[in-house]
Design a protein around this motif. Structure first.
Motif, PDB file in Angstrom:
ATOM      1  N   ALA A  21     -55.585  22.242  -7.186  1.00 22.24           N
ATOM      2  CA  ALA A  21     -56.326  21.255  -6.396  1.00 22.24           C
ATOM      3  C   ALA A  21     -57.558  21.844  -5.703  1.00 22.24           C
ATOM      4  O   ALA A  21     -58.652  21.265  -5.779  1.00 22.24           O
ATOM      5  CB  ALA A  21     -55.403  20.604  -5.364  1.00 22.24           C
ATOM      6  N   SER A  24     -60.548  22.552  -7.865  1.00 23.62           N
ATOM      7  CA  SER A  24     -61.123  21.271  -8.304  1.00 23.62           C
ATOM      8  C   SER A  24     -62.070  20.709  -7.258  1.00 23.62           C
ATOM      9  O   SER A  24     -63.128  20.152  -7.588  1.00 23.62           O
ATOM     10  CB  SER A  24     -60.007  20.251  -8.559  1.00 23.62           C
ATOM     11  OG  SER A  24     -59.219  20.611  -9.657  1.00 23.62           O
ATOM     12  N   ILE A  95     -55.882  13.804  -4.363  1.00 25.74           N
ATOM     13  CA  ILE A  95     -55.565  14.715  -5.461  1.00 25.74           C
ATOM     14  C   ILE A  95     -54.205  15.346  -5.173  1.00 25.74           C
ATOM     15  O   ILE A  95     -53.950  15.811  -4.056  1.00 25.74           O
ATOM     16  CB  ILE A  95     -56.656  15.793  -5.684  1.00 25.74           C
ATOM     17  CG1 ILE A  95     -56.294  16.664  -6.908  1.00 25.74           C
ATOM     18  CG2 ILE A  95     -56.889  16.634  -4.431  1.00 25.74           C
ATOM     19  CD1 ILE A  95     -57.428  17.559  -7.392  1.00 25.74           C
ATOM     20  N   TRP A 101     -59.228  17.859 -11.025  1.00 28.81           N
ATOM     21  CA  TRP A 101     -60.374  16.973 -11.206  1.00 28.81           C
ATOM     22  C   TRP A 101     -61.430  17.694 -12.025  1.00 28.81           C
ATOM     23  O   TRP A 101     -61.697  18.874 -11.814  1.00 28.81           O
ATOM     24  CB  TRP A 101     -61.009  16.622  -9.863  1.00 28.81           C
ATOM     25  CG  TRP A 101     -60.276  15.636  -9.021  1.00 28.81           C
ATOM     26  CD1 TRP A 101     -59.319  14.754  -9.390  1.00 28.81           C
ATOM     27  CD2 TRP A 101     -60.505  15.406  -7.614  1.00 28.81           C
ATOM     28  NE1 TRP A 101     -58.922  14.004  -8.324  1.00 28.81           N
ATOM     29  CE2 TRP A 101     -59.629  14.381  -7.221  1.00 28.81           C
ATOM     30  CE3 TRP A 101     -61.355  15.980  -6.669  1.00 28.81           C
ATOM     31  CZ2 TRP A 101     -59.594  13.911  -5.903  1.00 28.81           C
ATOM     32  CZ3 TRP A 101     -61.326  15.522  -5.369  1.00 28.81           C
ATOM     33  CH2 TRP A 101     -60.446  14.489  -4.988  1.00 28.81           C
ATOM     34  N   SER A 157     -53.797  10.846  -8.231  1.00 31.42           N
ATOM     35  CA  SER A 157     -54.998  11.679  -8.305  1.00 31.42           C
ATOM     36  C   SER A 157     -56.249  10.967  -8.799  1.00 31.42           C
ATOM     37  O   SER A 157     -57.325  11.575  -8.842  1.00 31.42           O
ATOM     38  CB  SER A 157     -54.727  12.921  -9.174  1.00 31.42           C
ATOM     39  OG  SER A 157     -53.818  13.779  -8.522  1.00 31.42           O
ATOM     40  N   VAL A 204     -59.766  13.078 -14.526  1.00 33.26           N
ATOM     41  CA  VAL A 204     -58.580  13.621 -13.852  1.00 33.26           C
ATOM     42  C   VAL A 204     -57.629  14.170 -14.908  1.00 33.26           C
ATOM     43  O   VAL A 204     -57.378  13.511 -15.926  1.00 33.26           O
ATOM     44  CB  VAL A 204     -57.864  12.535 -13.018  1.00 33.26           C
ATOM     45  CG1 VAL A 204     -56.572  13.081 -12.411  1.00 33.26           C
ATOM     46  CG2 VAL A 204     -58.778  11.999 -11.934  1.00 33.26           C
TER      47      VAL A 204
END
Length: 273
Positions: A21, A24, A95, A101, A157, A204
């Motif tokens: 995460a 991202s 997220i 992402w 997400s 995603v």
């Protein structure tokens, strides 16, 4: 309106945050205004918080502890309340700690928001198993009935929604073990308040958890409870055909029979008096 706040709920699972995460978020071509991280089961110590802040560099980090019912819904609601108080004129983007992402995810959502006119912007999701994309779900023209029998592509997400709207519909359902995304989507769509736009591309990556203790592991007690809770909340909206599809899907995906789920509903009703 380019006031975007990232919302993360974690149990906490710091290793996944640092692996998935957080990179991202850092790599977004359009940086968020802040990150709100909600730890579910315990407070983070000062060293852990400093490590998180260091990883996020110049992006402000707000760390909270879940003040609602334990679980993802309560954690998200804790975050939504905080964002509504401190960043009222904003979108928040969720997220999960183990998802990814693509760098253009937030910029794509903003681009399709029509200068902040849209209440919700939904991107597509790549479903990844063992780091291989097995399918891509690209949502469009979503209806309540889509979520009664499955999920056409609105999950945690890829949730990108105006904070005010999420607060008006009451956020997520505290204590719901699974199906939070479907339940939230149904209530948002039923509200009649939401203007939705779609990016029509997958930005995603959902890292589908295949471990035996995953929430969606076949026959898991958590998934059984979640299926029963969802049916109690929304079963009366289903036609007989939709109800049949619901049970068939539960059997095929989660090895849960109709009798298993109905038995769990009876048990929940007894527990709740």
């Amino acid at each position: 309106m380019n006031n975007v706040i990232v919302l993360i709920a974690t149990t906490p699972r710091l290793s996944l945050l640092f692996e998935h995460a957080l990179p991202s978020i850092i790599n977004q071509t359009c940086q968020p205004k802040a990150v709100v991280l909600v730890s579910d089961t315990r407070s983070l110590d000062q060293n852990e918080v400093e490590n998180l802040r260091s990883e996020l560099k110049s992006i402000p980090l707000h760390v909270l502890v879940n003040s609602r019912a334990s679980g993802a819904a309560g954690s998200w609601n804790t975050g939504i309340n905080y964002i509504a108080d401190h960043f009222p004129n904003s979108y928040f983007a969720i997220i999960d700690d183990d998802d990814i992402w693509q760098p253009e995810h937030l910029s794509s959502c903003l681009l399709n928001s029509e200068d902040g006119e849209a209440d919700i912007v939904l991107s597509g999701i790549n479903v990844k198993i063992d780091n291989k994309t097995v399918t891509s779900n690209i949502p469009k023209d979503l209806k309540v009935s889509d979520f009664l029998v499955g999920n056409p592509g609105w999950q945690g997400s890829n949730t990108f929604i105006k904070t005010g709207l999420a607060a008006r519909v009451g956020g997520f359902t505290d204590g719901l073990t699974s199906g939070n995304d479907k339940d939230f989507a149904i209530r948002v769509l039923e509200s009649g308040l939401a203007s939705i736009r779609y990016t029509n591309k997958a930005t995603v990556d959902w890292m589908c958890n295949q471990s035996p203790d995953a929430l969606s592991a076949p026959g898991s007690k958590q998934k059984l409870r979640g299926c029963a809770q969802f049916l109690k909340l929304h079963g009366e909206k289903m036609s007989r055909g939709e109800m049949d599809i619901y049970f068939e899907r539960a059997a095929a995906l989660f090895a849960l029979s109709k009798s298993d789920i109905l038995g769990e509903i009876e048990r929940l009703e007894c527990v709740n008096g």
